[in-house]
Design an enzyme around this catalytic site. Structure first.
Site, short mmCIF file in Angstrom:
data_model
loop_
_atom_site.label_atom_id
_atom_site.label_comp_id
_atom_site.label_asym_id
_atom_site.label_seq_id
_atom_site.Cartn_x
_atom_site.Cartn_y
_atom_site.Cartn_z
N HIS A 129 0.83 -1.21 0.00
CA HIS A 129 0.00 0.00 0.00
C HIS A 129 0.86 1.25 0.00
CE1 HIS A 129 1.11 -0.40 4.23
NE2 HIS A 129 0.74 0.86 4.43
N ASP A 131 0.30 5.10 1.79
CA ASP A 131 -0.48 5.51 2.95
C ASP A 131 -1.68 6.38 2.58
OD1 ASP A 131 1.00 4.24 5.00
OD2 ASP A 131 2.54 5.80 4.88
N HIS A 290 4.73 0.29 0.29
CA HIS A 290 5.50 -0.44 1.28
C HIS A 290 4.67 -1.56 1.91
CE1 HIS A 290 3.54 2.84 3.51
NE2 HIS A 290 3.62 2.08 4.60
N ARG A 305 5.83 7.57 13.60
CA ARG A 305 5.78 8.04 12.21
C ARG A 305 5.27 9.46 12.10
NH1 ARG A 305 1.77 5.23 8.17
NH2 ARG A 305 0.47 7.04 8.62
#
Length: 314
Positions: A129, A131, A290, A305
């Site tokens: 995917h 994000d 990723h 993150r």
């Protein structure tokens, strides 16, 4: 006879400016396709030096994902570094760090009293995917730091979707030229929710439409922009010439979508990172997909993150 050699004067220690780092950090290419590791650099210091940030940005655009080891920095220092590249945003559906309000806490298996499978039910990261592509303006990128991880396992893999597009057969490129696709969150984040909560989430985070072939806003490169997690269907797919009956229509569209989303899985487009504490990865969310490998069982893991705000793609 007196010593005539002059005594050295006391000199204050030199102040090493962060900008000096731009002449000494090292760049090691990870694969011919994607990824570079930067060493001999402190991200906390780099955030104070616009020239160094510009160098990092150029490398980020070129290599798609950058890795930094041994970054013993605070959450606020991580947040400040990330903020040099774009405005930051909190995740729309997950909690932020108490000391840095724009950092998403990706904390796993920290409570031994929880059932063994509680993380698996809440997580959708071990799927290819980009994000949050269900937003009209998907994130521009991310800066992810490992605070604590398992002794083995838990790697992350990134795939170069610029190369994925470049290597498509010409007939496929022609077929997808001008196509748009829908991206949604309901089928991913909402699938296990009670119906009322799922519908409320879908209303709060409605599906968006993006071009299947995205032109990158900074590099001008063409990117294959569909993914298994959020892309649900083409918005304007049609083929009247080969359709006998209505049942001919959807299988062709779904086969093509499956073929396109599978391109991220090709090893030649990928780079794989083995995390260690204080490792930082920074990636371009428009150029790569990723996959967080979920092979570490119930071992605890703490990741932070920062998400870079993007602009609408259509």
């Amino acid at each position: 006879m007196q010593n005539t050699i002059p005594q050295s004067k006391s000199v204050a220690p030199a102040i090493i400016r962060p900008s000096v780092l731009q002449h000494s950090f090292k760049v090691e290419i990870c694969t011919p396709t994607i990824g570079a590791e930067l060493s001999n650099i402190s991200l906390a210091d780099a955030a104070q030096d616009p020239a160094l940030i510009a160098e990092i940005r150029a490398l980020w655009l070129k290599h798609k994902v950058l890795f930094f080891r041994d970054q013993d920095i605070t959450p606020m220092e991580q947040q400040h570094f990330a903020a040099q590249f774009a405005e930051l945003e909190a995740h729309p559906l997950a909690p932020s760090h108490p000391e840095a309000d724009k950092l998403l806490m990706l904390y796993r298996n920290l409570d031994p009293s929880k059932p063994k499978n509680y993380v698996e039910k809440a997580s959708r990261e071990n799927i290819w995917h980009a994000d949050v592509t269900y937003k009209k303006a998907p994130p521009r990128g991310a800066v992810l730091r490992c605070e604590m991880g398992p002794e083995s396992g838990g790697d992350t893999i990134w795939s170069n979707m610029v190369m994925a597009y470049e290597n498509l057969p010409q007939a496929i490129k022609q077929r997808i030229d001008g196509l748009y696709a829908k991206h949604g969150a309901e089928q991913t984040f909402g699938a296990q929710l009670p119906r009322e909560e799922r519908l409320a989430m879908a209303e709060k985070s409605p599906a968006s439409e993006h071009p299947v072939v995205l032109t990158h806003p900074e590099t001008g490169e063409k990117v294959l922009f569909v993914n298994s997690a959020f892309t649900t269907h083409f918005s304007n797919f049609f083929n009247f010439e080969d359709i006998r009956y209505g049942q001919d229509f959807m299988p062709e569209a779904q086969r093509l979508m499956n073929y396109l989303t599978s391109q991220a899985m090709i090893p030649e487009y990928q780079v794989r990172l083995k995390w260690r504490p204080n490792t930082v990865a920074m990636w371009d969310n428009l150029q790569v997909q990723h996959y967080a490998v979920a092979d570490y069982g119930n071992a605890p893991r703490k990741m932070l993150r920062a998400t870079l705000v993007g602009k609408p793609l259509v």
